[in-house]
Design an enzyme around this catalytic site. Structure first.
Site, short mmCIF file in Angstrom:
data_model
loop_
_atom_site.label_atom_id
_atom_site.label_comp_id
_atom_site.label_asym_id
_atom_site.label_seq_id
_atom_site.Cartn_x
_atom_site.Cartn_y
_atom_site.Cartn_z
N LYS A 14 40.12 69.06 4.04
CA LYS A 14 40.57 70.19 4.72
C LYS A 14 40.84 71.50 4.89
O LYS A 14 42.04 71.62 3.48
CB LYS A 14 42.14 69.07 5.53
CG LYS A 14 42.56 70.28 6.91
CD LYS A 14 44.00 69.74 7.09
CE LYS A 14 44.65 70.67 8.06
NZ LYS A 14 46.48 70.22 7.99
N GLY A 74 54.91 71.81 10.75
CA GLY A 74 56.05 71.61 10.50
C GLY A 74 57.23 72.29 11.37
O GLY A 74 59.00 71.87 11.30
#
Lengths: 257, 69
Positions: free
Chosen positions: A97, A158
Site C-alpha cells: 500500500k 483518522g
C-alpha cells in the site's frame, strides 16, 4: 456475492482493515476476525532497541490474511520505494500500500511523488495499491502505470469525517478500470455503506474500529455496512426527486370529492 | 573503541564488536525471526544474518512490522 479481484487474487470480503491504534494485539486480532477481512495493513518501523516488545505479526494468521505492508512515514518516492523493498524482503510478498505523506498535519498524499514511486515499484514487480487524494486524473494516471487499485481518501486519515470527497469519488469510480478502495476518514459504518452504495469496490477502515469503545462490535458493524452498501449498489438505487411521489395509490380514497 | 550506528543511534562496544549481524541481534535481545535489517543501505534478510559480518562504523537499521493503517 461476486468476488473482489485485485491483481491475481480473489477476495470474498470487501472490507480491508488496518492494524494501528488497537489497545492490544489480542483485541486487534479479534477485530480482524470479526470484520471478516482478508487483507490487513501493517506498517514498518525501527525496532525499539531499548524496549523490543511483543511481535504483532505473531497475532496475524498469515494463511488466513493477506498482509499488506504500507509505506506510511515516507515523505517522498525514494523513501516509499525503500520501505517497499524492506517490506518485501521481510514478508516475501510483493503487495504494497503506497503512501507518501509529507504533510504531518493532514497526512494528505503527495500526488507527484506517489505517481513516481508507483511507476518504479510496478516496474520492479510490486503489486501497488496507492493511497491518493480523490483526484480522478491522478487515479487514471496511476492505473495507466499499472497499479492494481486506486485508494482515494474519503477525508483525512483518522479524521472520521466520512465522505467529504464524494463527488470526486463518484468520478473516479465511474472512470476506473481497476478496483477503487475508499480509504481513510470513514468514521462510521454508514460512511462505509455510503462508499459502497456509490460503487466503491471495497473500503479500508482502521481508526474507527481500533479506537471504538468495543472494537470487535464495531468491526461487525462495519462488516454488515459494507455488505449492505454493496448489495444496495448492485440492486440499483431508486432516483431522487424534489417532490413527493406517493407510495400508496392516489385513487379509491374514502371520500367523494 | 568500535562503534555501530544502530537505528540512528551510535552504540559503542567497549570489548569487541559482535562477529555477525545474528550475534549483534542476539546481544540486543531482539527476536530475530520477525525483523529485517539494512546494513549501509543494503537489505539483509533474516536467513543471512549469520553470514553477515559486522564492521566498525556501519549503519545498521533493524525494522519490523507494527500496527498501521
Amino acid at each position: 456475492m461476486e468476488k473482489l479481484c485485485i491483481a491475481d487474487r480473489q477476495f470474498d470480503s470487501r472490507l480491508l482493515v488496518g492494524t494501528g491504534k488497537f489497545a492490544s494485539n489480542q483485541i486487534m486480532s479479534q477485530a480482524i476476525e470479526a470484520a471478516g477481512s482478508e487483507i490487513v495493513t501493517v506498517a514498518l518501523r525501527r525496532v525499539d532497541i531499548e524496549n523490543p516488545d511483543d511481535d504483532m505479526l505473531a497475532h496475524i494468521d498469515r494463511d488466513k490474511y493477506l498482509l499488506l505492508p504500507n509505506t506510511s512515514g515516507a515523505r517522498d518516492a525514494d523513501e516509499a520505494v525503500r520501505l517497499s523493498k524492506l517490506a518485501r524482503a521481510a514478508t516475501g510478498i510483493k503487495w504494497v500500500k503506497l503512501e507518501v505523506t509529507p504533510d504531518p498535519y493532514y497526512l494528505l498524499p503527495d500526488p507527484i511523488e506517489t505517481l513516481k514511486a508507483a511507476e518504479i515499484l510496478v516496474n520492479e514487480g510490486f503489486i501497488v495499491l496507492p493511497y491518493i487524494n480523490a483526484d480522478p486524473i491522478l487515479a487514471k494516471k496511476l492505473e495507466d502505470v499499472g497499479t492494481a487499485t486506486v485508494m482515494p481518501l474519503a477525508s483525512p486519515i483518522g479524521s472520521n469525517q466520512g465522505l467529504k470527497t464524494r463527488a470526486a469519488l463518484e468520478i473516479i469510480i465511474e472512470q476506473a478500470n481497476v478496483p477503487v478502495v475508499v480509504d481513510a476518514g470513514l468514521g462510521l459504518p454508514s460512511h462505509a455503506a455510503e462508499a459502497m452504495e456509490i460503487g466503491a469496490d471495497a473500503v479500508l477502515v482502521n481508526t474507527a474500529i481500533a479506537i471504538a469503545a468495543e472494537p470487535v462490535q464495531m468491526a461487525i458493524a462495519f462488516k454488515k455496512a459494507v455488505q449492505a452498501g454493496r448489495l444496495a449498489y448492485l440492486a440499483g438505487a431508486a432516483a431522487q426527486s424534489k417532490q413527493a411521489n406517493a407510495s400508496s395509490p392516489l385513487t379509491g380514497f374514502l371520500r367523494n370529492d | 573503541m568500535e562503534t555501530l550506528i544502530i537505528n540512528g543511534n551510535e552504540k559503542q562496544f567497549p570489548d569487541a564488536l559482535p562477529d555477525t549481524l545474528a550475534d549483534l541481534i542476539e546481544q540486543l535481545e531482539v527476536e530475530s525471526k520477525t525483523i529485517i535489517a539494512e546494513v549501509d543501505g543494503r537489505i539483509v534478510e533474516c536467513d543471512n544474518f549469520g553470514k553477515t559480518k559486522v564492521t566498525n562504523g556501519q549503519k545498521i537499521e533493524l525494522v519490523r512490522f507494527m500496527g498501521g493503517g
